[in-house]
Design a protein around this motif. Structure first.
Motif, PDB file in Angstrom:
ATOM      1  N   GLY A 347     -85.064  -4.315 -16.882  1.00 53.54           N
ATOM      2  CA  GLY A 347     -83.781  -4.951 -17.152  1.00 53.54           C
ATOM      3  C   GLY A 347     -83.024  -4.263 -18.257  1.00 53.54           C
ATOM      4  O   GLY A 347     -82.840  -3.040 -18.238  1.00 53.54           O
ATOM      5  N   ASP A 348     -82.619  -5.055 -19.248  1.00 55.89           N
ATOM      6  CA  ASP A 348     -81.829  -4.486 -20.345  1.00 55.89           C
ATOM      7  C   ASP A 348     -82.698  -3.889 -21.452  1.00 55.89           C
ATOM      8  O   ASP A 348     -82.186  -3.448 -22.480  1.00 55.89           O
ATOM      9  CB  ASP A 348     -80.895  -5.550 -20.930  1.00 55.89           C
ATOM     10  CG  ASP A 348     -81.640  -6.711 -21.582  1.00 55.89           C
ATOM     11  OD1 ASP A 348     -82.887  -6.681 -21.603  1.00 55.89           O
ATOM     12  OD2 ASP A 348     -80.981  -7.656 -22.066  1.00 55.89           O
ATOM     13  N   GLY A 349     -84.010  -3.902 -21.247  1.00 57.03           N
ATOM     14  CA  GLY A 349     -84.908  -3.310 -22.227  1.00 57.03           C
ATOM     15  C   GLY A 349     -85.230  -4.196 -23.417  1.00 57.03           C
ATOM     16  O   GLY A 349     -85.946  -3.779 -24.330  1.00 57.03           O
ATOM     17  N   SER A 350     -84.740  -5.438 -23.414  1.00 58.78           N
ATOM     18  CA  SER A 350     -84.967  -6.328 -24.552  1.00 58.78           C
ATOM     19  C   SER A 350     -86.387  -6.878 -24.587  1.00 58.78           C
ATOM     20  O   SER A 350     -86.852  -7.353 -25.627  1.00 58.78           O
ATOM     21  CB  SER A 350     -83.987  -7.504 -24.503  1.00 58.78           C
ATOM     22  OG  SER A 350     -84.223  -8.302 -23.339  1.00 58.78           O
ATOM     23  N   LYS A 380     -77.857 -10.603 -18.072  1.00 54.95           N
ATOM     24  CA  LYS A 380     -77.697  -9.419 -17.222  1.00 54.95           C
ATOM     25  C   LYS A 380     -77.854  -9.819 -15.751  1.00 54.95           C
ATOM     26  O   LYS A 380     -77.215  -9.274 -14.869  1.00 54.95           O
ATOM     27  CB  LYS A 380     -78.743  -8.361 -17.593  1.00 54.95           C
ATOM     28  CG  LYS A 380     -78.604  -7.046 -16.816  1.00 54.95           C
ATOM     29  CD  LYS A 380     -79.584  -6.013 -17.327  1.00 54.95           C
ATOM     30  CE  LYS A 380     -79.449  -4.705 -16.557  1.00 54.95           C
ATOM     31  NZ  LYS A 380     -78.112  -4.089 -16.745  1.00 54.95           N
ATOM     32  N   ARG A 381     -78.725 -10.794 -15.519  1.00 57.57           N
ATOM     33  CA  ARG A 381     -78.951 -11.308 -14.171  1.00 57.57           C
ATOM     34  C   ARG A 381     -79.262 -12.798 -14.277  1.00 57.57           C
ATOM     35  O   ARG A 381     -80.037 -13.222 -15.137  1.00 57.57           O
ATOM     36  CB  ARG A 381     -80.114 -10.570 -13.503  1.00 57.57           C
ATOM     37  CG  ARG A 381     -80.342 -10.961 -12.043  1.00 57.57           C
ATOM     38  CD  ARG A 381     -81.470 -10.164 -11.407  1.00 57.57           C
ATOM     39  NE  ARG A 381     -82.764 -10.402 -12.041  1.00 57.57           N
ATOM     40  CZ  ARG A 381     -83.937 -10.260 -11.419  1.00 57.57           C
ATOM     41  NH1 ARG A 381     -83.977  -9.859 -10.162  1.00 57.57           N
ATOM     42  NH2 ARG A 381     -85.071 -10.479 -12.059  1.00 57.57           N
ATOM     43  N   ARG A 462     -87.086  -9.825 -15.478  1.00 57.69           N
ATOM     44  CA  ARG A 462     -86.557  -8.647 -16.162  1.00 57.69           C
ATOM     45  C   ARG A 462     -85.902  -9.025 -17.494  1.00 57.69           C
ATOM     46  O   ARG A 462     -85.418 -10.149 -17.663  1.00 57.69           O
ATOM     47  CB  ARG A 462     -85.532  -7.940 -15.280  1.00 57.69           C
ATOM     48  CG  ARG A 462     -86.044  -7.588 -13.893  1.00 57.69           C
ATOM     49  CD  ARG A 462     -84.911  -7.026 -13.048  1.00 57.69           C
ATOM     50  NE  ARG A 462     -85.269  -6.924 -11.638  1.00 57.69           N
ATOM     51  CZ  ARG A 462     -84.397  -6.654 -10.665  1.00 57.69           C
ATOM     52  NH1 ARG A 462     -83.124  -6.441 -10.965  1.00 57.69           N
ATOM     53  NH2 ARG A 462     -84.809  -6.589  -9.412  1.00 57.69           N
ATOM     54  N   GLY A 464     -83.222  -9.635 -20.094  1.00 56.46           N
ATOM     55  CA  GLY A 464     -81.831 -10.054 -19.953  1.00 56.46           C
ATOM     56  C   GLY A 464     -81.609 -11.091 -18.881  1.00 56.46           C
ATOM     57  O   GLY A 464     -80.486 -11.565 -18.706  1.00 56.46           O
ATOM     58  N   ASP A 465     -82.674 -11.469 -18.144  1.00 53.96           N
ATOM     59  CA  ASP A 465     -82.527 -12.521 -17.125  1.00 53.96           C
ATOM     60  C   ASP A 465     -82.295 -13.875 -17.780  1.00 53.96           C
ATOM     61  O   ASP A 465     -82.830 -14.174 -18.856  1.00 53.96           O
ATOM     62  CB  ASP A 465     -83.794 -12.631 -16.267  1.00 53.96           C
ATOM     63  CG  ASP A 465     -83.910 -11.535 -15.219  1.00 53.96           C
ATOM     64  OD1 ASP A 465     -82.936 -10.778 -15.033  1.00 53.96           O
ATOM     65  OD2 ASP A 465     -84.990 -11.445 -14.585  1.00 53.96           O
TER      66      ASP A 465
END
Length: 489
Positions: A347-350, A380-381, A462, A464-465
């Motif tokens: 995802g956003d890598g967080s 993000k999603r 993921r 940012g979900d």
């Protein structure tokens, strides 16, 4: 160093003279018309032997499928100080003719002895949150002498149990009352006898047991029947059934307080803007007096709930400042809006995702507002795992299909529908085999929670979900939440 007495001494209160025990065996026997086997005192009341704590009074209730007398050994083994029973047992007990009736009688005695301001709360949605916010506000301002029904103890057993647990020194009591048939609230409110009675909102919850929303409004309005002389009814002005509720309240209340955005509302919303760090900054008019406060919980439904809270606190003589602080600090309740940060990958890598737990209940109205809030949640999603809405009657398919609109407002990217009732929504979204509709989102339809968990795992959580889990409690989505929160950060 000697501290100044004013810093270490509370002001005196007449209720300080009350005994430390919640009930003595003599008091229990007097209240229930029973006979005590020996003197004893208890610090709590319980009906589930698995939940018994040391010092509790265990009520051996008889149900359709079980008999509490079978669990007396377990209750005493966990430290019960006594039991209410229908036949003599080996431990300290009060012998009564009917344990269910005795529990109700003990609840009545608790209500009679407490010189407390009592608030009753009902509604198709929001009643548990409003109850908890009121408790937090009133407990803060009363030296810890507020009491409320815990969990969702709001039925013919839960209400008398909650009353029976109320200490004699209580200053404020807040009791949630629920129903799924006409006449149920009428009986419950006569036990609670509130000074202030709230209806949060009317929506098609349990509509399968009623002829329509009007009948639900009539059943919810029964809460006003138990108002004490001089009592206050609090009614949602913005609701479609406002006039019906107000007419019912007028038969029993000395004063009617309304809340909402309507220009004529007694407690009127002036402004609501997003607060820094989440939640909402609210400005409200309380009949010529403006107040400003922050709500930690996001969503327009919590703005409306907060107005009901402020109306009730003022009506019962509580502290509005404490109410504002309680709303600012209140976290989401398990199954009713609790938010968790869980581990995620990609995802956003967080390395983190947001889980929104609304798994305890669902009806068309609460589904709509929760999905709307999901659409406003940064992500993000967005994933929505929606369980079937139960007890909707003959229009069940229509109510499920109509969720297509709120799902669009929720900006859902991935949708997992759970339960056979959801086939109507799958059809509306164009996912039924042979349908000509094209679905703009990724939709899966499964039969149960286990399959929903496998479906989510196949795609992965993921970074940012934002994941919303919501459905009727009987669908069992709470198990999915527990599985996901096991990876909570």
């Amino acid at each position: 160093m000697t501290a100044h007495p004013a810093l270490i001494e509370w002001p005196g209160d007449a209720s300080d003279a009350a005994g430390l025990a919640l009930w003595t065996s003599a008091e229990i026997a007097t209240a229930t018309g029973g006979r005590a086997s020996a003197p004893f005192a208890v610090s709590g009341v319980e009906i589930d032997s698995r939940e018994v704590r040391e010092g509790d009074l265990f009520f051996a209730l008889k149900g359709e499928a079980s008999d509490g007398h079978r669990f007396l050994d377990g209750a005493f083994g966990k430290g019960a100080a006594g039991a209410a029973v229908e036949h003599a047992c080996f431990g300290p007990h009060v012998l009564v003719s009917n344990t269910a009736t005795a529990l109700e009688d003990l609840g009545k005695a608790a209500r009679l002895r407490a010189d407390a301001g009592i608030i009753g709360v009902t509604g198709s949605a929001g009643k548990t949150g409003v109850k908890e916010a009121l408790y937090a506000a009133l407990d803060r301002s009363s030296r810890g002498r507020a009491h409320r029904s815990v969990k969702s103890y709001n039925n013919h057993v839960g209400v008398p149990l909650s009353l029976a647990r109320m200490p004699a020194a209580t200053r404020f009591g807040v009791f949630e009352m629920g129903m799924n048939h006409a006449g149920e609230l009428s009986a419950l409110t006569q036990l609670v006898r509130p000074h202030v009675a709230i209806v949060t909102t009317i929506a098609p919850a349990h509509i399968g047991h009623f002829s329509g929303e009007e009948a639900i409004a009539d059943a919810k309005g029964e809460i006003f029947e138990g108002l004490e002389p001089g009592g206050v009814a609090i009614v949602p002005h913005d609701n479609a059934h406002y006039e019906r509720l107000r007419a019912k309240a007028a038969l029993h209340a000395a004063r009617i307080v309304t809340f909402g955005q309507h220009a004529d509302a007694t407690v009127r919303l002036i402004d609501a803007v997003p607060a820094v760090g989440g939640g909402t900054l609210v400005t409200a008019d309380l009949g010529g007096r403006k107040v400003c406060y922050t709500i930690a919980q996001p969503g327009a439904h919590w703005v409306a709930n907060s107005l009901a809270v402020m109306a009730a606190v003022e009506a019962i003589g509580g502290d509005l400042g404490a109410a504002g602080l309680a709303l600012a600090e209140m976290e989401g309740l398990a199954g009713r809006g609790a938010r968790h940060t869980i581990a995620a990958s990609g995802g956003d890598g967080s390395g983190a995702a947001l889980l929104i737990d609304e798994s305890y209940n669902a009806n068309p109205g609460s589904m709509a507002v929760t999905l709307q809030q999901l659409g406003q949640t940064p992500a993000k999603r967005r994933i929505a795992i929606l369980g079937a809405m139960r007890e909707l009657g003959a229009d069940e398919a229509r109510y499920h299909a109509e969720l297509a609109g709120p799902i669009a407002q929720g900006k859902v990217d991935r949708l997992i529908l759970v339960g056979p009732e959801m086939v109507a929504l799958a059809d509306a979204l164009g996912k039924k085999p042979g349908s000509s509709l094209a679905a703009p989102i990724d939709v899966a339809h499964v039969d149960n929670t286990k399959e929903a968990q496998a479906c989510l795992a196949a795609d992965g959580v993921r970074g940012g979900d934002a994941i919303l889990v919501k459905g009727s409690n009987s669908v069992g989505l709470g198990a999915l939440v527990r599985a996901l929160t096991a990876r909570e950060q």
